[in-house]
Scaffold this motif. Structure first.
Motif, mmCIF file in Angstrom:
data_model
loop_
_atom_site.group_PDB
_atom_site.id
_atom_site.type_symbol
_atom_site.label_atom_id
_atom_site.label_comp_id
_atom_site.label_asym_id
_atom_site.label_seq_id
_atom_site.Cartn_x
_atom_site.Cartn_y
_atom_site.Cartn_z
ATOM 1 N N THR A 249 -2.177 5.931 -8.139
ATOM 2 C CA THR A 249 -1.386 6.109 -6.923
ATOM 3 C C THR A 249 -2.208 5.740 -5.694
ATOM 4 O OG1 THR A 249 -0.045 7.851 -7.938
ATOM 5 C CG2 THR A 249 -0.119 7.790 -5.529
ATOM 6 N N GLN A 250 -3.444 6.236 -5.644
ATOM 7 C CA GLN A 250 -4.316 5.918 -4.514
ATOM 8 C C GLN A 250 -4.661 4.419 -4.479
ATOM 9 O OE1 GLN A 250 -5.300 7.710 -2.029
ATOM 10 N NE2 GLN A 250 -6.887 6.391 -1.134
ATOM 11 N N VAL A 251 -4.988 3.870 -5.625
ATOM 12 C CA VAL A 251 -5.439 2.479 -5.704
ATOM 13 C C VAL A 251 -4.336 1.508 -5.289
ATOM 14 C CG1 VAL A 251 -6.163 0.658 -7.310
ATOM 15 C CG2 VAL A 251 -7.210 2.922 -7.444
ATOM 16 N N ALA A 252 -3.141 1.674 -5.848
ATOM 17 C CA ALA A 252 -2.042 0.757 -5.540
ATOM 18 C C ALA A 252 -1.617 0.860 -4.085
ATOM 19 C CB ALA A 252 -0.852 1.040 -6.459
ATOM 20 N N VAL A 281 3.605 2.680 2.070
ATOM 21 C CA VAL A 281 4.814 3.175 1.404
ATOM 22 C C VAL A 281 5.267 2.201 0.317
ATOM 23 C CG1 VAL A 281 7.243 3.765 1.729
ATOM 24 C CG2 VAL A 281 5.539 4.548 3.384
ATOM 25 N N ALA A 282 5.160 0.899 0.570
ATOM 26 C CA ALA A 282 5.522 -0.092 -0.451
ATOM 27 C C ALA A 282 4.679 0.083 -1.700
ATOM 28 C CB ALA A 282 5.371 -1.501 0.118
ATOM 29 N N GLY A 283 3.379 0.332 -1.526
ATOM 30 C CA GLY A 283 2.520 0.557 -2.680
ATOM 31 C C GLY A 283 2.870 1.827 -3.428
ATOM 32 N N LEU A 284 3.183 2.885 -2.685
ATOM 33 C CA LEU A 284 3.583 4.139 -3.320
ATOM 34 C C LEU A 284 4.856 3.954 -4.142
ATOM 35 C CD1 LEU A 284 2.899 6.457 -0.254
ATOM 36 C CD2 LEU A 284 1.721 6.592 -2.461
ATOM 37 N N VAL A 285 5.803 3.223 -3.587
ATOM 38 C CA VAL A 285 7.055 2.966 -4.296
ATOM 39 C C VAL A 285 6.799 2.198 -5.590
ATOM 40 C CG1 VAL A 285 9.231 1.686 -4.199
ATOM 41 C CG2 VAL A 285 8.489 3.047 -2.227
ATOM 42 N N ALA A 286 6.014 1.142 -5.512
ATOM 43 C CA ALA A 286 5.826 0.267 -6.673
ATOM 44 C C ALA A 286 5.032 0.919 -7.791
ATOM 45 C CB ALA A 286 5.145 -1.030 -6.236
ATOM 46 N N ILE A 287 4.051 1.741 -7.450
ATOM 47 C CA ILE A 287 3.243 2.353 -8.508
ATOM 48 C C ILE A 287 3.969 3.516 -9.173
ATOM 49 C CG2 ILE A 287 2.019 4.106 -7.169
ATOM 50 C CD1 ILE A 287 0.571 1.683 -9.857
ATOM 51 N N THR A 288 5.019 4.019 -8.532
ATOM 52 C CA THR A 288 5.739 5.176 -9.069
ATOM 53 C C THR A 288 6.240 4.961 -10.499
ATOM 54 O OG1 THR A 288 6.334 6.075 -6.922
ATOM 55 C CG2 THR A 288 7.808 6.581 -8.730
ATOM 56 N N PRO A 289 6.891 3.857 -10.832
ATOM 57 C CA PRO A 289 7.292 3.672 -12.227
ATOM 58 C C PRO A 289 6.169 3.185 -13.127
ATOM 59 C CG PRO A 289 8.026 1.815 -10.916
ATOM 60 C CD PRO A 289 7.452 2.818 -9.944
#
Length: 454
Positions: A249-252, A281-289
């Motif tokens: 989560t942090q890395v992405a 926020v875009a990174g948080l969204v993408a790493i979520t799945p």
């Protein structure tokens, strides 16, 4: 996201105080994301819409909480009915659950699982609100939230995470909400704005963010809360999977922020605070799945790809003519699609499950499953959300009158203004005290404070 891919789930049936405490903390972190979202969106709108934007998130805390207790948890996580919805009478009103009754296959109480899932259900409709800034009646929005979670979110959550849900049984991987939360909300936003139309002055009047410090504060709260959102979705802390998700989560998020800023500098010539917040926020969204399936190197790739795609996507509304006020489509829909599909490329087969992506020798099998999940949730949410908006609009009108929109939705809908510039004190102000429509505030996308794409 539980039940998720349960290959590594604990076999013990004893309640774990450590896992229970961990999940309660994660639930509180996810709850914090909704106020964080309110500040993130609230800073991006014009002064005259600030309070309405905050309230569109906060009302979800009230409505969805009550509906979740009454029937939402049962619809989402009750006994499967036809692979499309759940139902268990003991979950209705949460009245038939023992205090120490455990969620099947895990070491946490059902009450804790229900509380954690509730926070996801609250956040998802709040995400939609950013696309509708400046122009929706508050009563109509509240009704939309109640209907939308009932006929869209609760069933989709069952498809993706509920035992027996058809996407779950197919093997679609969605660790913490790429499809059920972000694609779901982004597609719903598109469906609604196609019905209600554009803001007055779209592509003509300046609509810049009125408070970038609020935007950064909101983004920081979202980033912080997202660790509970993602790491908590393994429902425990026994086998290291949650730790991998935490790190990814942090890395992405970091990689996506850097990618967005690099794109912004090349395209527009500046590194902006709005770009940094939006990229994160875009990174948080993408790493979520994807975060439970990829390595930290894979998380960098997911973040970079999502950051670039979302940065490019936010300008599409000017080319295609849809008015997504705060880029819910450009960030959440595009980011959710990217993260969900990238599982099919970067899944290592050594973390969440043994499913491997194309780059790790798994062929196209997992990518095909991910694509089915993306298309199914997108299509269902888009169509049903548009229908709900159409019915509400015909029944009671979904938009405020044009004069009220120009005057300011805060004063019209809430009889308050966010800031008292008169020095007289008090929260309420007369209509004549509202900012003029020609002021230079702008609710917009991450790179639009430099220039507007034609």
């Amino acid at each position: 996201m539980p039940p998720g891919i349960t290959t590594l789930a604990a076999d013990t049936t004893e309640l774990s105080a450590a896992n229970t405490g961990f999940m309660l903390i994660c639930s509180a972190l996810v709850m914090l994301m909704t106020p964080g979202l309110a500040f993130f969106y609230g800073g991006m709108v014009r002064v005259k819409s600030t309070l309405n934007m905050l309230m569109m998130s906060f009302i979800s805390l009230g409505i969805v909480t009550v509906l979740w207790v009454l029937y939402g948890f049962s619809l989402a996580f009750g006994t499967d009915i036809g692979s499309v919805v759940g139902w268990s009478s003991e979950y209705v009103g949460l009245s038939g659950i023992g205090v120490t009754e455990l969620w099947d296959g895990y070491t946490i109480p059902v009450y804790v699982f229900a509380a954690f899932q509730l926070m996801f259900a609250i956040l998802t409709p709040a995400l939609i609100s950013g696309a509708l800034a400046d122009r929706v009646k508050f009563t109509a929005w509240a009704l939309f939230v109640a209907l939308w979670v009932t006929v869209v979110y609760f069933p989709v959550a069952h498809w993706v995470w509920g035992t027996g849900g058809w996407l779950f049984e197919m093997g679609v991987i969605d660790f913490a909400g790429g499809t059920a939360v972000h694609i779901n909300a982004g597609a719903a936003a598109l469906g609604v704005i196609l019905v209600i139309g554009k803001r007055v002055g779209f592509k003509k009047d300046p609509m810049r963010p009125h408070s970038l410090p609020l935007v950064m504060l909101g983004a920081g709260l979202l980033w912080f809360g997202w660790f509970g959102f993602n790491a908590g979705s393994w429902l425990g802390n026994d086998d290291g999977v949650g730790a991998v998700m935490f790190l990814n989560t942090q890395v992405a998020t970091a990689a996506a922020m850097l990618a967005w800023l690099a794109y912004e500098k090349i395209r527009h010539g500046s590194f902006t605070t709005l770009g940094a917040a939006s990229g994160a926020v875009a990174g948080l969204v993408a790493i979520t799945p994807a975060g439970g399936s990829v390595s930290p190197l894979g998380a960098i790739a997911v973040g970079v790809i999502a950051g670039l795609l979302c940065a490019m996507a936010v300008g599409l509304k000017y080319k295609l003519g849809y008015d997504d006020s705060l880029d819910v489509i450009g960030v959440h829909l595009v980011g959710g699609i990217a993260g969900s599909l990238l599982v099919g490329f970067f899944a290592t087969g050594g973390v969440q499950s043994d499913a491997k992506g194309l780059f790790y020798g798994g062929g196209l099998d997992q990518l095909g499953k991910q694509a089915v999940g993306v298309v199914a949730v997108l299509a269902y949410s888009l169509v049903v959300s548009a229908l709900l908006a159409f019915v509400i609009d015909k029944a009671m009108g979904m938009r405020v009158p044009e004069d009220d929109e120009v005057l300011g939705i805060d004063q019209v809908e809430h009889a308050e203004t966010a800031y008292d510039f008169s020095g007289a004190g008090g929260g309420s102000a007369s209509r004549t005290a509202v900012s003029e429509p020609g002021r230079t505030d702008r609710a917009g996308a991450a790179t639009q404070n430099k220039k507007v794409d034609a």
